[in-house]
Write an enzyme that holds these catalytic residues in place. Structure first.
Site, short mmCIF file in Angstrom:
data_model
loop_
_atom_site.label_atom_id
_atom_site.label_comp_id
_atom_site.label_asym_id
_atom_site.label_seq_id
_atom_site.Cartn_x
_atom_site.Cartn_y
_atom_site.Cartn_z
N TYR A 178 0.80 -1.22 0.00
CA TYR A 178 0.00 0.00 0.00
C TYR A 178 0.84 1.28 0.00
CZ TYR A 178 -4.24 -2.77 0.94
OH TYR A 178 -5.29 -3.65 0.86
N ASP A 183 -5.49 -5.87 6.10
CA ASP A 183 -6.71 -5.23 5.58
C ASP A 183 -7.78 -6.30 5.36
OD1 ASP A 183 -8.42 -3.41 4.51
OD2 ASP A 183 -7.30 -3.08 2.65
N ASP A 232 -2.88 -17.85 3.76
CA ASP A 232 -4.02 -18.60 3.21
C ASP A 232 -4.55 -19.60 4.23
OD1 ASP A 232 -1.44 -19.42 2.66
OD2 ASP A 232 -1.92 -20.51 0.84
N LYS A 255 3.54 -14.60 4.16
CA LYS A 255 3.55 -15.43 2.94
C LYS A 255 5.00 -15.58 2.48
CE LYS A 255 1.31 -17.62 -0.34
NZ LYS A 255 0.46 -18.80 -0.13
#
Ligand code: NAD
Length: 337
Positions: free
Chosen positions: A123, A233, A209, A175
């Site tokens: 972001y 988010d 995930d 991740k």
């Protein structure tokens, strides 16, 4: 001496739920002096600016704000209000607690806090198109920036939050198996910080995930969760859904230059002006503000009155299955204080 707090009622349902919250805090005896300022469309209407200088000056002075939802005006030249506030005050930690309140909710034992890094990651806004042949938009590139310093301060914030609020575990979500550099740096830095709390706060790691699935299967197993901007988010909205939706979801943006407390939801234009909005999220955000200024006893007393009113279910707003107006719901909470 009362604590000075900037109050930004906001747009749409903002003024009515902010008023309800101010009334509740006054009834609870909170020693707060509000400095009311405008932003969003109200800022444009009054000062020609979605974030007027006077509003920024007020927050610079008080270092504390309670903010209703804001409508970011669409059009050239307008900054995103939330991003501008985040940058101006370096509000690096987005904190969103979620716990089971509503009866008949899908989950009964959720009590977790998501700590999202607010200033880095995907972001940061570094994006461009890449021309290939005649196509100026043949490809696009968005760059994620993760720094050791940014990772360290957010993970440390999560651990310090756990210590301060008697929580047992921090789960770092990442991740790093695919994004070996950016997410790898976040994970490595997190592991390093975790060593400082070994024996005091349990530490675990989850790939994002798998985390999304685990939050649906066993949300009660999580305590404090810390993650990077984009994952935070997404997971924070998922978590508010687990405990009954946006009307009950408070949040805080905390950083170097101050702390801004707010509802997670927006201006709800579909119900604005009807007097039926649920003021709960702003009220719970105000309780986080009370925690922040060292008045947790009062914050917890308000939370209990709020929870009991919701559990009783007699005088609640429509989103919670009732028929009460914003003011009637607020009166019922005040009666329980
Ligand atoms: P929204 O959160 O305003 O509304 C989504 C749905 O939830 C609507 O049906 C609404 O009626 C309902 N809802 C939301 N809050 C409620 C409450 N307190 N009580 C009862 N029902 C409630 O999201 P949106 O419609 O996508 O956004 C509307 C505007 O809000 C946009 O201009 C957006 O930019 C802005 N927004 C601001 C913030 C913020 O300032 N933090 C956050 C999100 C959206």
């Amino acid at each position: 001496m009362p604590t000075q707090v900037t109050l930004i009622p906001g747009d749409g349902i903002g003024p009515s739920i902010a008023n309800a919250t101010v009334r509740l805090l006054a009834a609870a005896g909170a020693d707060i002096e509000w400095d009311t300022q405008v932003a969003g469309m109200a800022g444009v209407a009054r000062a020609g600016d979605p974030i007027p200088e006077a509003t920024l000056d007020s927050i610079k002075r008080t270092k504390l704000a309670l903010k209703g939802p804001l409508e970011t005006p669409v059009g050239e030249g307008f900054r995103s209000i939330n991003v501008a506030l985040r940058k101006t005050f370096d509000l690096y930690a987005n904190v969103r607690p979620a716990y089971s309140i509503a009866p008949n909710g899908r989950y009964k034992d959720i009590d977790l806090v998501l700590v999202r890094e607010n200033t880095e990651g995907l972001y940061v806004g570094i994006e461009h198109y890449i021309r290939v042949g005649n196509d100026p938009r043949a490809a696009a590139e968005s760059i994620a920036i993760i720094t050791r310093e940014g990772s360290e301060r957010i993970v440390r914030y999560a651990f310090e939050y756990a210590v301060k609020h008697n929580r047992k575990k921090v789960t770092l979500v990442h991740k790093a198996n695919i994004l070996k550099f950016s997410q790898g740096l976040f994970l490595d830095t997190g592991r390093m910080v975790a060593r400082d709390y070994a024996g005091k706060i349990e530490f675990e790691e989850r790939i994002v995930d798998a985390m999304a699935m685990n939050l649906v299967l066993h949300p009660e197993k999580f305590d404090v969760i810390v993650t990077t901007n984009l994952f935070g988010d997404i997971l924070s909205d998922q978590i508010s859904g687990l405990v009954g939706g946006l009307g009950l979801a408070p949040g805080a943006n905390i950083g170097v230059g101050g702390a801004i407390f707010e509802a997670v939801h927006g201006t709800a234009p579909d119900i604005a002006g009807k007097g039926i909005a649920n003021p709960g999220a702003v009220m719970l955000a105000a309780c986080m503000l009370l925690d922040h200024i060292g008045d947790s006893d009062r914050g917890n007393r308000i939370r209990r009155a709020f929870e009991n009113t919701v559990k009783e279910g007699k005088t609640v707003t429509r989103d919670l299955g009732g028929t009460a107006s914003t003011d009637e719901f607020t009166d019922a909470i005040i009666a329980k204080l």
